[in-house]
Design a protein around this motif. Structure first.
Motif, mmCIF file in Angstrom:
data_model
loop_
_atom_site.group_PDB
_atom_site.id
_atom_site.type_symbol
_atom_site.label_atom_id
_atom_site.label_comp_id
_atom_site.label_asym_id
_atom_site.label_seq_id
_atom_site.Cartn_x
_atom_site.Cartn_y
_atom_site.Cartn_z
ATOM 1 N N GLU A 98 43.052 74.285 66.764
ATOM 2 C CA GLU A 98 42.996 75.677 66.330
ATOM 3 C C GLU A 98 41.924 75.901 65.265
ATOM 4 O OE1 GLU A 98 44.794 78.341 67.556
ATOM 5 O OE2 GLU A 98 45.281 76.851 69.091
ATOM 6 N N ALA A 158 47.436 73.033 67.981
ATOM 7 C CA ALA A 158 48.314 73.999 68.633
ATOM 8 C C ALA A 158 49.778 73.600 68.523
ATOM 9 C CB ALA A 158 47.922 74.150 70.099
ATOM 10 N N LYS A 181 52.519 76.658 65.898
ATOM 11 C CA LYS A 181 51.070 76.453 65.886
ATOM 12 C C LYS A 181 50.497 76.678 64.490
ATOM 13 C CE LYS A 181 48.784 78.384 69.223
ATOM 14 N NZ LYS A 181 48.137 79.440 70.061
ATOM 15 N N THR A 226 47.593 78.012 62.433
ATOM 16 C CA THR A 226 46.576 79.007 62.773
ATOM 17 C C THR A 226 45.386 79.054 61.819
ATOM 18 O OG1 THR A 226 47.838 80.680 61.549
ATOM 19 C CG2 THR A 226 48.235 80.508 63.931
ATOM 20 N N GLU A 271 51.806 80.292 63.339
ATOM 21 C CA GLU A 271 52.004 81.357 64.314
ATOM 22 C C GLU A 271 53.357 82.044 64.164
ATOM 23 O OE1 GLU A 271 50.800 81.811 68.953
ATOM 24 O OE2 GLU A 271 52.275 80.249 68.516
#
Length: 407
Positions: A168, A184, A207, A209, A225
């Motif tokens: 990510e 992720a 996840k 981010t 996330e």
């Protein structure tokens, strides 16, 4: 002992799990986000800029309507087949840049001569992250599949690589030869370069981010996330604090004050949450004028100017300057398209806003109006870096070009 030897000792401590070890210590000023160089550091680049006579093209609605877009860029680089997702300028040489793109490669380039020094291959997917370490010796490229490669800038030879799964974000430590990568599955990796010694800050199932390093260089503030944020102690490998957030409101971006006292995260719904360094929730900033439920409100960028003011940009086209003391909007600028990146220019005290329409706009905080527009890209601008003491800005675009504009 040389400065580099001292840095190496600090890195060793960061990878140590011994609680009896002394804390990491950095000299004052070690954690600068950028090394400011003047024109004497890259004379070839400045000579090349001076040789270019780019006409100041006024706004011309008729030309744009007919497909002719004014080009205010000083330089254009076309080294990729496909969108260019990331760029970086060397902190030690304003003439040296790296880019990464949809064509599964990076490019190391000398800007003044448009000379491709090395093509950075061996990637399996689009290169979405790139950058130089603090002394400019190493260059990193990372792709979406999780392949991260570090090379010597001098000869282009690979010195380290790793596959960590779907990636990510990936970035260098601001001082030490250390790379961070968020995946992720939510794990955050920390590697020592070039040895490859590794620590993993384990996922809670969401996840990872985004992230930002603290001013001291000892902690990493990360967003997830599921709407949660964590402050990781890099030496201990544990979370100093965690806030659960809202599972339906992912964290899109994070930032921190230069004094390390306050951190902020921006969410998909348009909220901005502020925390102190111990994890205490300070406030939630919410633009109550964002009442249209169908409007994109995602906070795409955040930057602190000092202890009191915070700038935000969002996909609804708003750039807001928040007074964090009163929790009110001090200034508000509205773009006709979504805004994906902002940079607070300290020398001019202007805001550089990058729109999804490919236009760079300089907003004056004193007048509240647009001071300058910079056009040239034929599509979204996907990355931006101001360099050379805020004289120039390097951009990467959907139109397969990197461009240099004079600010």
């Amino acid at each position: 002992m040389s400065p580099r030897d001292s840095d190496n000792e600090s890195v060793e401590e960061m990878f140590s799990y011994n609680d009896d070890d002394e804390d990491l210590e950095y000299d004052e000023g070690d954690m600068e986000n950028a090394i400011i160089l003047d024109e004497n550091d890259a004379p070839e680049l400045h000579d090349a800029m001076d040789d270019l006579d780019v006409e100041e093209d006024p706004e011309n609605a008729e030309e744009i309507e007919n497909g002719f877009i004014p080009d205010d860029s000083k330089m254009i680089f076309q080294k990729h087949d496909g969108s260019i997702f990331c760029i970086a300028v060397s902190p030690q040489n304003n003439d040296l840049m790296v880019s990464g793109g949809e064509d599964d490669k990076g490019v190391l380039l000398k800007m003044s001569t448009d000379e491709e020094l090395f093509e950075l291959k061996n990637h399996k997917d689009s290169v979405v992250c790139c950058g130089f370490n603090s002394d400019g010796k190493y260059v990193m490229t990372a792709d979406m599949s999780g392949t991260i490669i570090v090379r010597n800038v001098e000869d282009g030879k690979m010195v380290w690589d790793f596959d960590c799964g779907d990636l990510e974000w990936c970035k260098w430590h601001s001082k030490a030869n250390v790379i961070f990568g968020g995946t992720a599955d939510g794990d955050i990796y920390m590697w020592k370069i070039p040895s490859g010694d590794c620590k993993i800050f384990q996922t809670h199932g969401s996840k990872s981010t985004c992230s930002i390093l603290s001013a001291s260089g000892k902690e990493l503030f990360a967003g997830y996330e599921d709407g949660s944020v964590k402050m990781w102690d890099l030496k201990a490998g544990t979370a100093v604090f965690q806030d659960g957030g809202d599972q339906e409101d992912p964290v899109i971006c994070v930032t921190g004050q230069s004094n390390g006292k306050v951190f902020a995260c921006g969410t998909n719904s348009g909220l901005i949450r502020l925390y102190n360094e111990t994890g205490k929730s300070l406030t939630i900033l919410n633009d109550i004028s964002n009442s249209n439920e169908d409007e994109e409100k995602s906070i795409e960028g955040l930057v602190f100017q000092d202890e009191h003011y915070l700038a935000s940009c969002s996909l609804n086209g708003k750039v807001c300057i928040w007074d964090t003391q009163t929790q009110r909007i001090r200034h508000e600028f509205k773009d006709t398209s979504g805004v994906s990146h902002i940079v607070w220019l300290n020398k001019s005290n202007n805001i550089l806003a990058v729109g999804l329409d490919g236009v760079l706009k300089l907003w004056s905080l004193s007048s509240g109006s647009i001071e300058k527009e910079l056009q040239g890209h034929r599509g979204h601008v996907l990355d931006v870096q101001v360099f050379d003491n805020e004289k120039f800005v390097l951009t990467a675009g959907d139109d397969e070009t990197c461009r240099v504009f004079e600010l």
